[in-house]
Design an enzyme around this catalytic site. Structure first.
Site, PDB file in Angstrom:
ATOM      1  CE  LYS A 244      18.050  23.551  73.768  1.00  0.00           C
ATOM      2  NZ  LYS A 244      17.688  23.872  75.077  1.00  0.00           N
ATOM      3  CG  ASN A 245      14.687  26.181  75.862  1.00  0.00           C
ATOM      4  OD1 ASN A 245      15.344  25.150  75.654  1.00  0.00           O
ATOM      5  ND2 ASN A 245      15.247  27.352  76.100  1.00  0.00           N
TER       6      ASN A 245
ATOM      7  NE  ARG B  49      20.410  23.958  84.678  1.00  0.00           N
ATOM      8  CZ  ARG B  49      20.581  24.026  85.985  1.00  0.00           C
ATOM      9  NH1 ARG B  49      21.635  23.502  86.531  1.00  0.00           N
ATOM     10  NH2 ARG B  49      19.700  24.615  86.751  1.00  0.00           N
TER      11      ARG B  49
ATOM     12  CB  CYS C 222      27.925  22.592  95.135  1.00  0.00           C
ATOM     13  SG  CYS C 222      26.835  23.962  94.909  1.00  0.00           S
TER      14      CYS C 222
ATOM     15  NE  ARG D 257      23.990  29.917  90.558  1.00  0.00           N
ATOM     16  CZ  ARG D 257      24.673  30.718  89.750  1.00  0.00           C
ATOM     17  NH1 ARG D 257      25.668  31.424  90.214  1.00  0.00           N
ATOM     18  NH2 ARG D 257      24.360  30.799  88.497  1.00  0.00           N
ATOM     19  N   PRO D 258      23.327  24.385  91.645  1.00  0.00           N
ATOM     20  CG  PRO D 258      23.731  23.311  89.599  1.00  0.00           C
ATOM     21  CD  PRO D 258      24.000  23.203  91.085  1.00  0.00           C
TER      22      PRO D 258
ATOM     23  CG  ASP E  21      18.589  30.354  75.788  1.00  0.00           C
ATOM     24  OD1 ASP E  21      19.561  30.344  76.565  1.00  0.00           O
ATOM     25  OD2 ASP E  21      17.653  29.531  75.858  1.00  0.00           O
TER      26      ASP E  21
ATOM     27  NE  ARG F 186      22.696  20.261  74.328  1.00  0.00           N
ATOM     28  CZ  ARG F 186      22.826  20.974  75.424  1.00  0.00           C
ATOM     29  NH1 ARG F 186      23.996  21.424  75.787  1.00  0.00           N
ATOM     30  NH2 ARG F 186      21.793  21.246  76.181  1.00  0.00           N
TER      31      ARG F 186
END
Ligand code: UD1
Length: 417
Positions: free
Chosen positions: A22-23, A92, A116, A121-122, A304, A395
């Protein structure tokens, strides 16, 4: 709402094939929007985050379809540099589309992924990286607009953010001149992205822990096969170890890239072996504790897999400590693990006192990896467990139900309207 029901307490035995990572595939799909042509990515998992990425490509005017593990795409129609807010907010990593869109159009508009906006961050590392490449970053009516001509530069990250490194690498392929990224993410998935970009005409090299990117490239689609998912692999290895006395083989992966997971499993007393294209774990009836594991960027122990590791050590014979340093707030699985009978105290790390067994429980998944850890705990627990809000798990885990059944686990997915 999706709920998973698991009847646990059985040993896991059998062989499954690990899906594509996935990543790795998410930034590769994101990079496509800076490229020309048509092509394919092989070994792509059928998971929700991949569907959202393909939707983003289509919303920008491109074509992308997934069939039998292969994404086919056509980038000729891409005509928009605005990432739709409804899609961008779903994951994200949508922010990784910025690098390619900046390369293609010299401009990108997107909504910040919560929190914010232009503060510490982020996404400050992404934005400061873009600014270092000579483009302007502006906040307008809650949206962020990044605009300008990309120019290579030397960038030193204060922290090796995975997403920011990937975004900057992609953008830098299109910048004028050379970019050097110091203190980058060196995660295997980042290296897989580099392999993909180089296959498509990029010129990116790794020297002395820094990433060198030659700019002014026109990237053209070429066939590519994404690496195997080391996090999915680790999840099933820990799951097998927890359900004591099991033996599980994973095809399509080897020892490379899972060194930290391998070390931990050896410390628990599991027998683990690997060939060119497989890993096998044989677990003991009782696991030994692991004195201390500190979660860190690669090659450290991956965040993870922290929830799954914590769940596994909660069934070891003695005291273990796990310290999370990447996402300090990644702890919502702890309260849920207690419901199975785990004994975990949070005090400058998770102080885990192993218990003899878990009993089935009603728990809630609060995120993808935490949810997977709860399923592994449920497989090890005596009796029936229910995991609510299980959509998170889809996901990131392809054929989750099928693979667990293949290993002899008793699992049912329940859909509630
Ligand atoms: C990626 C992975 C995610 C994994 C994480 C860490 C993908 C799609 N997701 O997420 O599964 O858990 O790496 O291995 O690949 N940070 C900042 N400013 C920034 C960016 C990050 O302070 O601009 C902080 C974060 O808040 C966090 C840490 O850096 O504390 C790590 O985040 P990062 O490496 O960026 O993770 P992601 O790329 O979001």
């Amino acid at each position: 709402m999706t709920e998973i029901r698991i009847c646990g307490g059985k040993r896991l035995r059998g062989e499954i094939t690990v899906s594509g990572a996935k990543n790795a595939v998410l930034p590769e799909l994101a990079a496509l929007v800076g490229m020309k042509g048509t092509g394919v990515i092989y070994n792509c998992p059928n998971i929700t985050d991949v569907s959202v990425s393909m939707e983003i490509i289509r919303s920008l005017g491109g074509k992308a379809e997934l069939e039998d593990g292969t994404v086919s795409y056509d980038l000729s129609g891409i005509d928009s540099f605005t990432i739709p807010t409804d899609l961008g907010c779903k994951m994200r990593s949508a922010i990784t589309f910025c690098g390619g869109l900046l390369g293609r159009f010299g401009e990108v508009v997107f909504s910040p992924p919560g929190g914010c906006v232009l503060g510490e961050r982020p996404i400050d590392l992404h934005l400061s990286g873009f600014k270092a490449l000579g483009v302007e970053v502006k906040e307008e009516n809650g949206l962020i607009r990044v605009k300008g001509r990309l120019k290579g530069n030397k960038i030193r990250f204060r922290y090796p953010s995975v997403g920011a490194t990937q975004n900057i690498i992609i953008a830098a392929c299109f910048a004028k001149g050379q970019t050097i990224v110091e203190n980058p993410s060196l995660e295997p998935e980042t290296l897989d992205l580099i392999g993909f970009l180089n296959t498509c005409g990029g010129c990116i090299a790794l020297r002395g822990g820094c990433i060198y990117i030659e700019g002014d490239r026109e990237l053209k689609a070429k066939p590519y096969c994404t690496m195997a998912d080391r996090i999915e692999a680790g999840t099933y290895l820990f799951g097998a170890a927890m359900a004591g006395g099991g033996k599980v083989s994973l095809k399509g992966i080897n020892r490379q890239g899972i060194g930290a997971v391998w070390d931990v499993l050896e410390k628990t007393g599991c027998k683990i072996s690997s060939g060119r294209d497989y890993i096998t774990v044989k677990s003991l009836e009782r696991l030994k504790p692991v004195e201390k594991t500190v979660v860190k960027p690669y090659p450290g122990f991956p965040t993870d897999l922290q929830p799954q590791l914590t769940a596994m050590l909660a069934l070891a014979d003695g005291k273990s400590i796990v310290k999370e340093t990447v996402f300090e707030g990644r702890n919502r699985h702890i309260g849920e693990l207690l419901k199975f009978g785990a004994d975990i105290e949070e005090n400058d790390g998770f102080i885990i006192r192993g218990v003899k067994n878990f009993t089935g429980a009603h728990v809630t998944a609060f995120d993808l990896r935490g949810g997977a850890a709860l399923c592994m705990a449920a497989l090890a627990a005596e009796g029936e467990s229910h995991i609510r809000d299980a959509d998170y798990i889809f996901r990131g885990y392809e054929k989750f139900e099928e693979k667990i059944k293949e290993l002899g686990g008793e699992i049912t997915i329940l859909q509630h309207l």
